[in-house]
Motif scaffolding. Structure first.
Motif, PDB file in Angstrom:
ATOM      1  N   GLY A 201     -90.700   6.775  -5.191  1.00 20.55           N
ATOM      2  CA  GLY A 201     -91.450   6.402  -4.027  1.00 20.55           C
ATOM      3  C   GLY A 201     -91.046   4.896  -3.750  1.00 20.55           C
ATOM      4  N   SER A 202     -92.054   3.983  -3.717  1.00 19.77           N
ATOM      5  CA  SER A 202     -91.660   2.769  -3.061  1.00 19.77           C
ATOM      6  C   SER A 202     -91.084   1.759  -4.291  1.00 19.77           C
ATOM      7  CB  SER A 202     -92.744   1.891  -2.653  1.00 19.77           C
ATOM      8  OG  SER A 202     -93.835   1.569  -3.707  1.00 19.77           O
ATOM      9  N   GLY A 203     -91.074   2.418  -5.404  1.00 17.97           N
ATOM     10  CA  GLY A 203     -90.204   1.870  -6.678  1.00 17.97           C
ATOM     11  C   GLY A 203     -90.932   0.921  -7.549  1.00 17.97           C
ATOM     12  N   THR A 204     -92.219   1.076  -7.617  1.00 16.25           N
ATOM     13  CA  THR A 204     -93.027   0.170  -8.315  1.00 16.25           C
ATOM     14  C   THR A 204     -92.647  -0.016  -9.934  1.00 16.25           C
ATOM     15  OG1 THR A 204     -94.957   0.724  -6.992  1.00 16.25           O
ATOM     16  CG2 THR A 204     -95.509  -0.745  -8.649  1.00 16.25           C
ATOM     17  N   PHE A 205     -92.548   1.063 -10.387  1.00 11.66           N
ATOM     18  CA  PHE A 205     -92.028   1.099 -11.834  1.00 11.66           C
ATOM     19  C   PHE A 205     -90.552   0.322 -12.138  1.00 11.66           C
ATOM     20  CE2 PHE A 205     -94.553   5.256 -12.443  1.00 11.66           C
ATOM     21  CZ  PHE A 205     -95.396   4.673 -13.469  1.00 11.66           C
ATOM     22  N   SER A 259     -84.887   7.574  -8.262  1.00 20.01           N
ATOM     23  CA  SER A 259     -84.626   8.582  -7.165  1.00 20.01           C
ATOM     24  C   SER A 259     -85.816   9.322  -6.430  1.00 20.01           C
ATOM     25  CB  SER A 259     -83.663   9.805  -7.892  1.00 20.01           C
ATOM     26  OG  SER A 259     -84.122  10.116  -8.914  1.00 20.01           O
ATOM     27  N   ASP A 260     -85.680   9.852  -5.418  1.00 24.34           N
ATOM     28  CA  ASP A 260     -86.775  10.476  -4.553  1.00 24.34           C
ATOM     29  C   ASP A 260     -86.200  11.554  -3.931  1.00 24.34           C
ATOM     30  OD1 ASP A 260     -90.021   9.302  -4.053  1.00 24.34           O
ATOM     31  OD2 ASP A 260     -89.139  10.675  -2.503  1.00 24.34           O
ATOM     32  N   LEU A 261     -86.996  12.506  -3.386  1.00 22.60           N
ATOM     33  CA  LEU A 261     -86.633  13.468  -2.479  1.00 22.60           C
ATOM     34  C   LEU A 261     -86.616  12.945  -1.025  1.00 22.60           C
ATOM     35  CD1 LEU A 261     -86.025  16.460  -2.010  1.00 22.60           C
ATOM     36  CD2 LEU A 261     -88.537  16.800  -2.066  1.00 22.60           C
ATOM     37  N   ALA A 287     -82.509  12.321  -4.439  1.00 22.39           N
ATOM     38  CA  ALA A 287     -82.396  13.642  -5.064  1.00 22.39           C
ATOM     39  C   ALA A 287     -83.752  14.251  -5.225  1.00 22.39           C
ATOM     40  CB  ALA A 287     -81.849  13.232  -6.618  1.00 22.39           C
ATOM     41  N   ASN A 288     -83.510  15.558  -5.387  1.00 23.04           N
ATOM     42  CA  ASN A 288     -84.809  16.295  -5.738  1.00 23.04           C
ATOM     43  C   ASN A 288     -85.067  16.276  -7.386  1.00 23.04           C
ATOM     44  OD1 ASN A 288     -86.704  18.515  -6.539  1.00 23.04           O
ATOM     45  ND2 ASN A 288     -85.715  19.872  -4.808  1.00 23.04           N
ATOM     46  N   VAL A 289     -86.114  15.995  -7.697  1.00 22.21           N
ATOM     47  CA  VAL A 289     -86.125  15.960  -9.308  1.00 22.21           C
ATOM     48  C   VAL A 289     -85.882  17.252  -9.924  1.00 22.21           C
ATOM     49  CG1 VAL A 289     -88.732  16.764  -9.136  1.00 22.21           C
ATOM     50  CG2 VAL A 289     -87.960  15.350 -11.106  1.00 22.21           C
ATOM     51  N   LEU A 290     -85.908  18.274  -9.082  1.00 22.50           N
ATOM     52  CA  LEU A 290     -85.466  19.590  -9.788  1.00 22.50           C
ATOM     53  C   LEU A 290     -84.084  19.865  -9.892  1.00 22.50           C
ATOM     54  CD1 LEU A 290     -88.324  21.927  -8.020  1.00 22.50           C
ATOM     55  CD2 LEU A 290     -88.359  20.716 -10.006  1.00 22.50           C
TER      56      LEU A 290
HETATM   57  C1  SAM Z   1     -97.241   9.388  -5.876  1.00 24.34           C
HETATM   58  S1  SAM Z   1     -95.669   9.146  -5.067  1.00 24.34           S
HETATM   59  C2  SAM Z   1     -94.996   7.861  -6.193  1.00 24.34           C
HETATM   60  C3  SAM Z   1     -95.405   6.647  -5.884  1.00 24.34           C
HETATM   61  C4  SAM Z   1     -94.556   5.469  -6.778  1.00 24.34           C
HETATM   62  N1  SAM Z   1     -94.883   5.462  -8.231  1.00 24.34           N
HETATM   63  C5  SAM Z   1     -94.792   3.969  -6.007  1.00 24.34           C
HETATM   64  O1  SAM Z   1     -95.450   3.453  -6.733  1.00 24.34           O
HETATM   65  O2  SAM Z   1     -94.672   3.915  -4.847  1.00 24.34           O
HETATM   66  C6  SAM Z   1     -94.675  10.542  -5.263  1.00 24.34           C
HETATM   67  C7  SAM Z   1     -93.227  10.542  -4.849  1.00 24.34           C
HETATM   68  O3  SAM Z   1     -92.636  11.628  -5.209  1.00 24.34           O
HETATM   69  C8  SAM Z   1     -92.000  12.016  -4.302  1.00 24.34           C
HETATM   70  N2  SAM Z   1     -91.473  13.657  -4.384  1.00 24.34           N
HETATM   71  C9  SAM Z   1     -92.266  14.596  -4.063  1.00 24.34           C
HETATM   72  N3  SAM Z   1     -91.652  15.659  -4.548  1.00 24.34           N
HETATM   73  C10 SAM Z   1     -90.387  15.367  -4.929  1.00 24.34           C
HETATM   74  C11 SAM Z   1     -89.090  16.149  -5.558  1.00 24.34           C
HETATM   75  N4  SAM Z   1     -89.286  17.402  -5.298  1.00 24.34           N
HETATM   76  N5  SAM Z   1     -88.240  15.341  -6.061  1.00 24.34           N
HETATM   77  C12 SAM Z   1     -88.244  14.031  -6.016  1.00 24.34           C
HETATM   78  N6  SAM Z   1     -89.311  13.352  -5.524  1.00 24.34           N
HETATM   79  C13 SAM Z   1     -90.419  13.934  -4.940  1.00 24.34           C
HETATM   80  C14 SAM Z   1     -92.599  11.598  -3.107  1.00 24.34           C
HETATM   81  O4  SAM Z   1     -91.568  11.620  -2.106  1.00 24.34           O
HETATM   82  C15 SAM Z   1     -93.194  10.602  -3.333  1.00 24.34           C
HETATM   83  O5  SAM Z   1     -92.381   9.222  -3.132  1.00 24.34           O
END
Ligand code: SAM
Length: 396
Positions: A201-205, A259-261, A287-290
């Motif tokens: 997501g916005s990269g907080t970690f 990474s993020d989808l 990238a897709n986490v899968l």
């Molecule tokens: C709850 S948010 C994470 C928020 C993040 N921890 C932050 O502080 O901004 C979940 C994230 O998972 C991503 N996401 C959803 N499905 C995904 C997938 N299949 N592969 C990678 N990222 C995915 C969404 O785009 C979203 O940014």
């Protein structure tokens, strides 16, 4: 200077992590309580806790703790305090009140009486009273009432400490910075250990990890309410800021991966890291986490998957979670994975056995930090009758 009493609130579940942090900045008489940590120290400790704590939400200076009986009594206790010695009447104020088992009828009226007492004291002593600003006050006063005792605090932080002054784009469901930092501590992550957030997501970690890796004091980019106090020891404060600055390391690439989808989510992370000057410290990709592979032979994966509230979202997640479990098991042997979620279905659907389930609160929302030690081939949960099982996932 004699020791003062302080209270540092924090996200529930992180009290013991905060207590260790406060011990590191030299706090004494540390008491871990529900929702925060009480401690004692001089102003050096207070300034350092504000500047260096990644977990505290605020540092509150206790200025009174006395038995009360009624509203008039609360007015008198408040009026007797030397407010004018702490800050000037030109600064705006706001009074926050919290109460547990308080027998008084209206907490709004109590809040009003505390505000009146402060303003009357200023008018009596200085001929001028502070204005009230509920949105952006210069000085925050916190009052806490239990059944018998009124405790008053001056907020030394001002804006909450999780507002590091670095994040430009919050994204959809961003974590609070202090919660993210606490999760990294609970995961046992330390600079140098490969770290991956595959749903960043916005990269907080990533942002918290990058700051830890570069030894950037979390408060180095912002101001604090205590800087407006008449009591400010400006020389000491400058020394502490300088010493924090001197400890910073060069912003060089670290094994921190995100990474993020979605491109737009990644753009938030990239913009935040760029604005903080930390973009070169972290590797980002869409990238897709899968479909990802582990960026190192071992490391720590920390992530906060999407959390669905609507039915359609829940069905999509019920498909994602078992596949996520498969990916962890197949592609991350040797890694420890930490999944932070409010979704009670995730632990069941991911079909891995958690070695720890740590309760944590994201505001009022009860969540779990689930720990999975990924050992190749041996940890699949034998789960029967999982409704949302995908045809292409296999149980080993
Ligand atoms: C709850 S948010 C994470 C928020 C993040 N921890 C932050 O502080 O901004 C979940 C994230 O998972 C991503 N996401 C959803 N499905 C995904 C997938 N299949 N592969 C990678 N990222 C995915 C969404 O785009 C979203 O940014």
């Amino acid at each position: 200077m004699k020791f003062q009493h302080f209270f540092a609130p924090c996200p529930r579940g992180l009290e013991s992590v905060l207590a260790s942090e406060l011990a590191q900045v030299g706090a004494a008489a540390i008491q871990t309580l529900h929702g925060g940590v009480a401690f004692q120290g001089d102003w050096r400790i207070c300034y350092r806790a504000n500047l260096e704590s990644r977990i505290a939400s605020r540092i509150l200076w206790q200025i009174a703790s006395q038995p009360y009986h009624n509203e008039a009594n609360i007015y008198d206790i408040t009026h007797a305090l030397p407010w004018h010695k702490w800050f000037g009447p030109e600064l705006s104020i706001r009074v926050n009140l919290a109460a547990i088992k308080c027998p008084l009828r209206s907490l709004d009226f109590v809040t009003l009486r505390i505000k009146d007492a402060i303003c009357d004291k200023f008018r009596n002593v200085c001929g001028q009273r502070p204005n009230v600003d509920t949105v952006n006050p210069a000085i925050r006063i916190h009052a806490f009432l239990d059944a018998q005792i009124l405790t008053l605090y001056l907020d030394t932080s001002g804006e909450a400490l999780f507002k590091r002054g670095l994040r430009q784009h919050a994204g959809e469901a961003p974590l609070r910075e202090n919660l993210a930092a606490g999760i990294l501590y609970l995961a046992g992550w330390q600079p140098g250990i490969p770290l991956l957030d595959p749903m960043c997501g916005s990269g907080t970690f990533l942002m918290e990890a990058a700051q830890m890796a570069c030894r950037i004091a979390p408060g180095s980019g912002r101001h604090f309410a205590f800087e407006k106090f008449k009591l400010l020891d400006a020389t000491l404060w400058q020394q502490l800021k300088q010493s924090a600055q001197d400890q910073q390391l060069p912003y060089i690439p670290q094994p921190i991966f995100g990474s993020d989808l979605y491109g737009y989510a990644l753009a938030h992370a990239r913009n935040n890291l760029t604005a903080a000057g930390l973009i070169d410290v972290v590797s980002l990709k869409q990238a897709n986490v899968l479909e990802i592979t582990a960026p190192a032979a071992s490391g720590i994966l920390v992530t906060n998957p999407p959390y669905g509230v609507r039915i359609g979202e829940q069905q999509a997640l019920a498909q994602l979670y078992p596949k996520l479990g498969d990916v962890l098991k197949k592609k991350f042997p040797g890694w420890n994975a930490y999944i932070f979620t409010a979704d009670p279905l995730l632990p069941k659907l991911i079909r891995l056995t958690a070695s720890r389930r740590i309760p944590l609160f994201n505001g009022a929302l009860e969540c779990r930090l689930l720990e999975y030690k990924i050992i190749s081939g041996s940890m699949r949960k034998k789960t029967k009758n999982i409704d949302c099982q995908q045809s292409d996932t296999t149980l080993s």
